[in-house]
Design an enzyme around this catalytic site. Sequence first.
Site, PDB file in Angstrom:
ATOM      1  N   ASP A  81       0.831  -1.207   0.000  1.00 16.88           N
ATOM      2  CA  ASP A  81       0.000   0.000   0.000  1.00 16.88           C
ATOM      3  C   ASP A  81       0.863   1.252   0.000  1.00 16.88           C
ATOM      4  OD1 ASP A  81       0.757  -0.858   2.627  1.00 16.88           O
ATOM      5  OD2 ASP A  81      -0.612   0.615   3.494  1.00 16.88           O
ATOM      6  N   GLU A 143      -0.116  -1.336   5.759  1.00 17.39           N
ATOM      7  CA  GLU A 143       0.960  -0.886   6.649  1.00 17.39           C
ATOM      8  C   GLU A 143       0.845   0.593   6.958  1.00 17.39           C
ATOM      9  OE1 GLU A 143       4.975   0.657   7.762  1.00 17.39           O
ATOM     10  OE2 GLU A 143       3.702   1.216   6.066  1.00 17.39           O
TER      11      GLU A 143
END
Length: 385
Positions: A81, A143
């Site tokens: 991400d 994350e």
Amino acid sequence: MPLPFPDLRSRLNRVIGIPSVSATNPELDMSNRPIIEQLADYFETLGFSNEIIPCHSPGKFNLIATLGNGPGGLVLAGHTDTVPYDEERWSSDPFRLREDSGKLMGLGITDMKGFFPIVMEAVRELDGASLKEPLIVLATAEEETSMEGARVIAEMGRPLARAALIGEPTGLKPVQTHKGILMDAIRLTGQSGHSSDPSLGRNALDGMHEIISALIQYRRQLKDKYHNPLFEIPYPTLNLGSIHGGDNPNRICGHCELQFDVRLMPGMNLDSVRHDIEQQVKAVAQPRGLNFEMVQLFTGVPAFFANENSELLKVVEELSGHSGLNVAYGTEAPFLQKLGMDTIVMGPGHIEQAHQPDEYMSLDMLKPAIKLIRELIIRQCINHR
């Protein structure tokens, strides 16, 4: 006839070109399934076996790609991400790789989708049949927000290997320690009323003013209690980051919210810090007749400290020529270490180049990164004794 495996630039362009924003704002948040599937396709071409694992949140997935089998081995881990972006502040399309003045630019090139094509390049010149212990690539979700992907991995109890390296951007210098982090909000609810008569209401903003004073005092206490000279900032920090309250200057403020973060030192406990802060809030709110709510904006990450006498740290210090660093930002390292793996953090790029317009990785970082990762794989999966 199968298509030839794309070169490094093409792979970097492809992973950058697949949007995978993770955001607390639902309007900005995206599924990472497309990037996970693309990585799985690439690794399958290189001979890896793949497992795509759903997270608890819809549209969020992890990937475990494995080359070889047996106990031991090495995990190379990273997140898929990125943070949100402001396209107007970029000098070019954030989702198209661009070279400029010795830099490769693109959203996630450094933090940290670019890590995966670099790992692939390191693996390409190795004979998978020569691996005596497995090489595992872990690609996680979320994350940048909740670290849900790493939490799911910890719940599953896998992947397991002897060692794990997380490829966050560290300038190819090993990180042996980082601070923990929590992000919370305090929400006060009072009673609005006409500002000409304070007795007509209970002012939440006045209450928050006292809470802020208490938190500043608590910040001093943390600084006095915890000290570790390994860190550039050798004490915990408490940052008052955002405050919102009320709706008009001639009304008593009926609601107020304060958002803050705490960067914890090794040895500090997330729950204990939250309990301390809640007691500070309670001591102010109850006498004033204010209702309060403590909200976890981010569950938190504990501080990380590499294993004492870490074999992996010694190997990477030798390969990189740098001693272990201690940093203030958080990573997924505590979750992998919890699985029993000898864990450190090290990857190409620099943290200063992340989370900003025109995010980039220097071209001169690529070859050293490929060489270092390849040598680490050889040490851990082929020649390990």
